[in-house]
Write a protein that holds these residues in place. Structure first.
Motif, PDB file in Angstrom:
ATOM      1  N   GLU A  25      -9.790 -15.446  13.096  1.00 12.00           N
ATOM      2  CA  GLU A  25      -8.428 -15.409  13.639  1.00 12.00           C
ATOM      3  C   GLU A  25      -8.442 -15.262  15.160  1.00 12.00           C
ATOM      4  OE1 GLU A  25      -5.539 -15.706  11.960  1.00 12.00           O
ATOM      5  OE2 GLU A  25      -6.641 -16.050  10.099  1.00 12.00           O
ATOM      6  N   THR A  26      -9.273 -14.371  15.659  1.00 15.48           N
ATOM      7  CA  THR A  26      -9.316 -14.088  17.086  1.00 15.48           C
ATOM      8  C   THR A  26      -9.831 -15.282  17.873  1.00 15.48           C
ATOM      9  OG1 THR A  26      -9.803 -11.793  16.490  1.00 15.48           O
ATOM     10  CG2 THR A  26     -10.017 -12.370  18.805  1.00 15.48           C
ATOM     11  N   MET A  27     -10.810 -15.979  17.311  1.00 16.94           N
ATOM     12  CA  MET A  27     -11.375 -17.129  18.008  1.00 16.94           C
ATOM     13  C   MET A  27     -10.433 -18.325  18.012  1.00 16.94           C
ATOM     14  SD  MET A  27     -15.416 -16.814  16.981  1.00 16.94           S
ATOM     15  CE  MET A  27     -16.380 -15.441  17.656  1.00 16.94           C
ATOM     16  N   VAL A  28      -9.522 -18.405  17.051  1.00 14.65           N
ATOM     17  CA  VAL A  28      -8.476 -19.427  17.113  1.00 14.65           C
ATOM     18  C   VAL A  28      -7.604 -19.181  18.335  1.00 14.65           C
ATOM     19  CG1 VAL A  28      -6.373 -20.280  16.008  1.00 14.65           C
ATOM     20  CG2 VAL A  28      -8.440 -19.964  14.666  1.00 14.65           C
ATOM     21  N   GLU A  29      -7.307 -17.920  18.600  1.00 14.61           N
ATOM     22  CA  GLU A  29      -6.420 -17.579  19.717  1.00 14.61           C
ATOM     23  C   GLU A  29      -7.121 -17.629  21.065  1.00 14.61           C
ATOM     24  OE1 GLU A  29      -4.130 -14.003  19.213  1.00 14.61           O
ATOM     25  OE2 GLU A  29      -4.206 -14.200  17.035  1.00 14.61           O
ATOM     26  N   ILE A  39     -11.900  -8.134  18.131  1.00 16.44           N
ATOM     27  CA  ILE A  39     -12.367  -8.498  16.787  1.00 16.44           C
ATOM     28  C   ILE A  39     -12.575  -7.241  15.944  1.00 16.44           C
ATOM     29  CG2 ILE A  39     -14.277  -9.514  15.488  1.00 16.44           C
ATOM     30  CD1 ILE A  39     -14.650 -11.464  17.862  1.00 16.44           C
ATOM     31  N   ALA A  40     -13.225  -6.239  16.529  1.00 17.31           N
ATOM     32  CA  ALA A  40     -13.470  -4.989  15.804  1.00 17.31           C
ATOM     33  C   ALA A  40     -12.145  -4.310  15.444  1.00 17.31           C
ATOM     34  CB  ALA A  40     -14.334  -4.059  16.644  1.00 17.31           C
ATOM     35  N   GLU A 100      -7.077 -21.952   6.552  1.00 21.17           N
ATOM     36  CA  GLU A 100      -8.468 -21.536   6.759  1.00 21.17           C
ATOM     37  C   GLU A 100      -8.882 -21.634   8.224  1.00 21.17           C
ATOM     38  OE1 GLU A 100      -9.981 -19.976   4.653  1.00 21.17           O
ATOM     39  OE2 GLU A 100      -8.874 -20.469   2.830  1.00 21.17           O
ATOM     40  N   ARG A 101      -7.919 -21.865   9.101  1.00 23.16           N
ATOM     41  CA  ARG A 101      -8.150 -21.876  10.548  1.00 23.16           C
ATOM     42  C   ARG A 101      -9.127 -22.969  10.958  1.00 23.16           C
ATOM     43  NH1 ARG A 101      -3.576 -19.987  11.984  1.00 23.16           N
ATOM     44  NH2 ARG A 101      -3.299 -17.735  11.791  1.00 23.16           N
ATOM     45  N   ILE A 102      -8.860 -24.172  10.477  1.00 17.85           N
ATOM     46  CA  ILE A 102      -9.700 -25.300  10.847  1.00 17.85           C
ATOM     47  C   ILE A 102      -9.666 -25.549  12.352  1.00 17.85           C
ATOM     48  CG2 ILE A 102      -7.915 -27.067  10.538  1.00 17.85           C
ATOM     49  CD1 ILE A 102     -10.085 -28.852   9.296  1.00 17.85           C
ATOM     50  N   GLY A 103      -8.611 -25.087  13.021  1.00 16.52           N
ATOM     51  CA  GLY A 103      -8.512 -25.264  14.463  1.00 16.52           C
ATOM     52  C   GLY A 103      -9.626 -24.578  15.236  1.00 16.52           C
ATOM     53  N   ALA A 104     -10.298 -23.624  14.610  1.00 14.45           N
ATOM     54  CA  ALA A 104     -11.385 -22.922  15.288  1.00 14.45           C
ATOM     55  C   ALA A 104     -12.697 -23.682  15.206  1.00 14.45           C
ATOM     56  CB  ALA A 104     -11.580 -21.537  14.663  1.00 14.45           C
ATOM     57  N   LEU A 105     -12.780 -24.685  14.324  1.00 17.54           N
ATOM     58  CA  LEU A 105     -14.075 -25.266  13.999  1.00 17.54           C
ATOM     59  C   LEU A 105     -14.709 -26.036  15.151  1.00 17.54           C
ATOM     60  CD1 LEU A 105     -16.007 -25.287  11.681  1.00 17.54           C
ATOM     61  CD2 LEU A 105     -14.887 -27.318  10.779  1.00 17.54           C
ATOM     62  N   CYS A 106     -13.982 -26.977  15.724  1.00 14.00           N
ATOM     63  CA  CYS A 106     -14.576 -27.791  16.801  1.00 14.00           C
ATOM     64  C   CYS A 106     -15.019 -26.949  17.994  1.00 14.00           C
ATOM     65  CB  CYS A 106     -13.603 -28.882  17.233  1.00 14.00           C
ATOM     66  SG  CYS A 106     -13.585 -30.277  16.095  1.00 14.00           S
ATOM     67  N   PRO A 107     -14.174 -26.027  18.488  1.00 12.13           N
ATOM     68  CA  PRO A 107     -14.647 -25.184  19.598  1.00 12.13           C
ATOM     69  C   PRO A 107     -15.881 -24.370  19.247  1.00 12.13           C
ATOM     70  CG  PRO A 107     -12.267 -25.034  19.390  1.00 12.13           C
ATOM     71  CD  PRO A 107     -12.758 -25.774  18.184  1.00 12.13           C
ATOM     72  N   GLN A 159      -6.321 -30.623  16.556  1.00  7.73           N
ATOM     73  CA  GLN A 159      -5.347 -30.678  17.647  1.00  7.73           C
ATOM     74  C   GLN A 159      -4.014 -30.057  17.244  1.00  7.73           C
ATOM     75  OE1 GLN A 159      -5.844 -31.706  20.804  1.00  7.73           O
ATOM     76  NE2 GLN A 159      -7.996 -31.975  20.293  1.00  7.73           N
ATOM     77  N   LEU A 160      -3.598 -30.314  16.019  1.00  9.10           N
ATOM     78  CA  LEU A 160      -2.290 -29.839  15.581  1.00  9.10           C
ATOM     79  C   LEU A 160      -2.261 -28.353  15.243  1.00  9.10           C
ATOM     80  CD1 LEU A 160      -1.225 -32.830  13.293  1.00  9.10           C
ATOM     81  CD2 LEU A 160      -0.098 -32.116  15.402  1.00  9.10           C
ATOM     82  N   THR A 161      -3.427 -27.757  15.080  1.00  8.73           N
ATOM     83  CA  THR A 161      -3.439 -26.359  14.644  1.00  8.73           C
ATOM     84  C   THR A 161      -3.976 -25.401  15.698  1.00  8.73           C
ATOM     85  OG1 THR A 161      -5.627 -26.698  13.612  1.00  8.73           O
ATOM     86  CG2 THR A 161      -3.695 -26.976  12.219  1.00  8.73           C
ATOM     87  N   ARG A 162      -4.308 -25.890  16.877  1.00  9.85           N
ATOM     88  CA  ARG A 162      -4.732 -25.004  17.958  1.00  9.85           C
ATOM     89  C   ARG A 162      -3.513 -24.476  18.684  1.00  9.85           C
ATOM     90  NH1 ARG A 162      -9.223 -22.476  19.056  1.00  9.85           N
ATOM     91  NH2 ARG A 162      -9.170 -22.926  21.277  1.00  9.85           N
ATOM     92  N   PRO A 163      -3.352 -23.159  18.842  1.00 10.66           N
ATOM     93  CA  PRO A 163      -2.204 -22.630  19.588  1.00 10.66           C
ATOM     94  C   PRO A 163      -2.188 -23.138  21.021  1.00 10.66           C
ATOM     95  CG  PRO A 163      -3.364 -20.890  18.422  1.00 10.66           C
ATOM     96  CD  PRO A 163      -4.231 -22.106  18.334  1.00 10.66           C
ATOM     97  N   LEU A 164      -0.995 -23.267  21.564  1.00  6.70           N
ATOM     98  CA  LEU A 164      -0.862 -23.668  22.960  1.00  6.70           C
ATOM     99  C   LEU A 164      -1.344 -22.540  23.866  1.00  6.70           C
ATOM    100  CD1 LEU A 164       2.659 -25.321  22.815  1.00  6.70           C
ATOM    101  CD2 LEU A 164       0.448 -26.451  22.753  1.00  6.70           C
ATOM    102  N   PRO A 165      -1.936 -22.859  25.014  1.00  6.75           N
ATOM    103  CA  PRO A 165      -2.411 -21.798  25.908  1.00  6.75           C
ATOM    104  C   PRO A 165      -1.260 -20.967  26.467  1.00  6.75           C
ATOM    105  CG  PRO A 165      -2.527 -23.942  26.988  1.00  6.75           C
ATOM    106  CD  PRO A 165      -2.172 -24.204  25.558  1.00  6.75           C
ATOM    107  N   GLY A 166      -1.550 -19.709  26.783  1.00  7.94           N
ATOM    108  CA  GLY A 166      -0.518 -18.845  27.351  1.00  7.94           C
ATOM    109  C   GLY A 166       0.382 -18.278  26.269  1.00  7.94           C
TER     110      GLY A 166
END
Length: 208
Positions: A25-29, A39-40, A100-107, A159-166
């Motif tokens: 979750e944290t790495m998605v953000e 994370i802890a 399942e937070r697929i948006g975190a996978l590529c990064p 692309q569609l599931t990565r939060p916008l910056p800021g």
């Protein structure tokens, strides 16, 4: 002769699973450089517990990546087995992959994991096969347009599931499933336009 690592106690297993879930979750953000303190905190454990399970950031990223890939593959395989309509299986998988937070996978795959690690290769092979099977069934049913491949789907989902910056766009998650539905409508046949370029495979994505 190499001895197997000792089995973790039940409470240690739960802590490890909570850390991986919180890191996902944290790495998605925040990306792969997400603060360990955060994370802890989200996992409900102390920093010492986190470091007992994961020696450094690279180790944690490796296990988060494996977790995301495994859980997404589970979702694809279940959707294909449990849905009688092939395109509904694809639709279900797309929405499930977001959870399942697929948006975190590529990064994560580009930030410090060893692409040749046997565990990662096995997880990637399973995920590739699972997603290809869902898309293949939808294509064979005549409902999925023929000019896209697995790579196209994975890039779009990321692309569609990565939060916008800021912090200017709050509650981003509540828009995701709405926009995914629009995307899925565009995947159905008959296609309303001709796509530029050629279908993207996962192998294309891995070329640097």
């Amino acid at each position: 002769m190499q001895t197997a690592p000792p089995r973790l106690r039940a409470d240690a297993v739960r802590n490890r699973e909570r850390i991986i879930a919180a890191a996902r979750e944290t790495m998605v953000e925040f990306g792969a450089e997400a603060p360990f303190d955060e994370i802890a905190r989200r996992a409900g454990v102390g920093n010492a517990t986190l470091y007992r399970h994961f020696t450094d950031r690279r180790d944690l990223i490796h296990h988060v990546t494996l977790s995301v890939m495994s859980r997404i593959a589970d979702r694809a395989e279940c959707a294909l087995v449990e849905e009688s309509d092939a395109f509904e299986a694809l639709r279900r998988f797309v929405h499930d992959a977001v959870e399942e937070r697929i948006g975190a996978l590529c990064p994560l795959l580009s930030d410090g994991v060893d692409p040749a690690h046997p565990d990662l290769l096995a997880a990637r092979e399973r995920l590739d096969a699972a997603v290809a099977a869902v898309m293949g069934a939808a294509r064979d049913s005549g409902q999925l347009r023929t000019d896209i491949a697995v790579g196209d789907l994975m890039v779009a989902l990321t692309q569609l599931t990565r939060p916008l910056p800021g912090s200017g766009c709050m509650d981003f998650d509540r828009f995701v499933h709405r926009h995914l539905q629009l995307f899925l409508d565009g995947l159905q046949t008959p296609a309303r336009s001709e796509l530029p370029g050629s279908a993207v495979t996962l192998e294309d994505l891995r070329r640097r």
